[in-house]
Design an enzyme around this catalytic site. Structure first.
Site, PDB file in Angstrom:
ATOM      1  N   ASP A  78       0.819  -1.216   0.000  1.00  0.00           N
ATOM      2  CA  ASP A  78       0.000   0.000   0.000  1.00  0.00           C
ATOM      3  C   ASP A  78       0.850   1.261   0.000  1.00  0.00           C
ATOM      4  OD1 ASP A  78       0.784  -0.785   2.614  1.00  0.00           O
ATOM      5  OD2 ASP A  78      -0.658   0.588   3.499  1.00  0.00           O
ATOM      6  N   GLU A 145       0.254  -1.495   5.575  1.00  0.00           N
ATOM      7  CA  GLU A 145       1.323  -1.048   6.464  1.00  0.00           C
ATOM      8  C   GLU A 145       1.089   0.381   6.921  1.00  0.00           C
ATOM      9  OE1 GLU A 145       5.204   0.893   7.454  1.00  0.00           O
ATOM     10  OE2 GLU A 145       3.832   1.350   5.811  1.00  0.00           O
TER      11      GLU A 145
END
Length: 441
Positions: A78, A145
């Protein structure tokens, strides 16, 4: 796009360009996951996806390397999605428009996503290669994350089997990170009753603005001012010398940011009107004398305010101010193992008056690279608010990664860096959360 793909090493930049073209915001990694699965299938590599959405691609050892340790390379899928106000861009459906500008790769008015697209690109380049000798490889791509290390937190035992893990999510050239802090939040809530403000009271607003703010981990040792602490210090003194009434108090926003601004709407007897201005002038002089070199733009203001009918009850406001004043903030201990590294800290992040349910919420965050120390400072903060009669809860938290200067992996990596670039790398750690702490746990 062709300009970026022509950069060297071409395989890495080819994959970075492909990754950039695929939307991959936090919590919406479906398209990038499908891309990684297709890559694994195309190259006939074992590809697994766990319940959290983490992707693991395995590559068998090359001839002559079957007895070496299994190494995991790891990056997250991400990216943080931000754009300039004059840019129209839908991160859910559009890729990132990237270009080369001299020695830099940039994006057109949006975040680039190199955190951690470049790590993923390096891993795919290694997986594709046919001329790099290696032992068994496990390439782990984690989800979410940026929004709380969710993929790393959710990793199930046995999904990853490597002996050594190299995380490719570092910040700066020449630096090798060998440690990080663990973190946890402590949230205190004061429930209050409303009281009518006595007659013949002067209403005013006090503001603390112009501070640096900064990250509550990486900047906690820089001596920047905390707007909540500065405001509380002034209000505590007012409360001691006048019949102070608090209508609202608000400061800071994010749990992982040092608060830059804080505000309060207050009332005192009209007879104290001039006195509070003199007190603010004297207080401002004291604060500027203490931190002006670090906070040259600090501004404390007092302005008349529209009268409020109700205020926070006196007992609660007394307990609140005592707790905020007593609550620790800043560096608690420095590391004895790595010079200049903060080991343990705490941040008085935000104070919010929630008038809908008559409560004041105080959010703090604690960090340490040593688990027992993290919980020690957490207990210290909790005890302050329990003594003041608040209710206290904690977030889930995440573990730290204690630096180990004797790590065999560090020895090998440092030697490789020196061989490749002709200079010693900087060995460091970060006073912030990394996925590595969760993998180690």
């Amino acid at each position: 796009m062709e300009m970026v793909q022509s950069l060297s090493p071409t395989t890495v930049w080819k994959y970075f360009a492909e990754i950039s073209a695929i939307p991959h915001p936090s919590k919406k990694e479906k398209k990038i996951k499908e891309y990684l699965k297709q890559f694994g299938e195309k190259h006939q590599l074992q590809t697994l996806v766990d319940e959290a959405g983490n992707v693991l691609i395995k590559k068998a050892a090359t001839t002559g390397c079957t007895s070496t340790k299994t190494v995991a390379l790891q990056s997250h899928m991400d990216m943080v999605c931000e754009k300039n106000s004059d840019v129209t861009h839908d991160f859910d459906t559009q890729g990132i428009d990237i270009y080369a500008d001299g020695d830099w790769v940039k994006a057109c008015g949006t975040t680039l996503g190199a955190d951690n697209g470049i790590g993923m690109a390096m891993m795919l380049a290694v997986l594709e290669s046919t001329n790099i000798p290696h032992g068994n490889l496990e390439c782990l791509f984690t989800v979410e994350e940026e929004t709380g290390l969710y993929g790393a937190k959710s990793l199930q035992k046995g999904f990853l089997n490597a002996d050594v893990l190299l995380n490719l999510d570092s910040e700066d050239e020449k630096e090798l990170y060998i440690g990080c802090s663990g973190g946890i939040d402590t949230i205190a809530t004061f429930d209050y009753k409303t009281e009518k403000v006595p007659e013949k009271y002067f209403y005013f607003r006090v503001s603390v603005t112009g501070l640096h703010g900064g990250h509550s981990g990486g900047d906690i040792d820089k001596g920047f001012g905390n707007a909540n602490k500065i405001l509380t210090r002034y209000l505590w003194q007012l409360n001691k010398e006048t019949d102070l009434r608090i209508c609202t108090i608000d400061g800071g926003n994010l749990r992982n940011a040092i608060p830059r601004e804080a505000f309060a709407i207050l009332a005192v007897p009209y007879s104290c009107k001039e006195r509070i201005r003199v007190m603010l002038n004297n207080f401002t002089a004291d604060v500027e004398n203490e931190i002006l070199t670090r906070e040259p733009n600090i501004k404390l203001t007092l302005e008349s305010e529209t009268p409020c009918e109700y205020c926070i009850d006196k007992d609660t406001s007394n307990r609140l101010l005592n707790a905020l004043y007593a609550c620790p903030h800043g560096v608690i201990t420095m590391s004895s193992e790595m010079e200049g590294l903060v080991e343990t800290s705490t941040n008085l992040a935000s104070v919010k008056t929630i008038q809908e349910n008559n409560s004041i919420e105080v959010v703090t965050s604690q960090r340490s690279s040593i688990e027992s120390s993290k919980y020690d400072i957490l207990n210290m903060v909790e005890s302050v608010f329990l003594l003041a009669g608040a209710s206290v809860v904690h977030g889930d938290g995440y573990p730290g990664w204690r630096p180990n200067m004797k790590s065999p992996a560090l020895k090998v990596t440092s030697a490789c860096y020196k061989r490749l670039f002709g200079e010693e790398p900087q060995i460091t750690a970060i006073h912030a959360g990394l996925e590595c702490g969760l993998f180690l746990e």
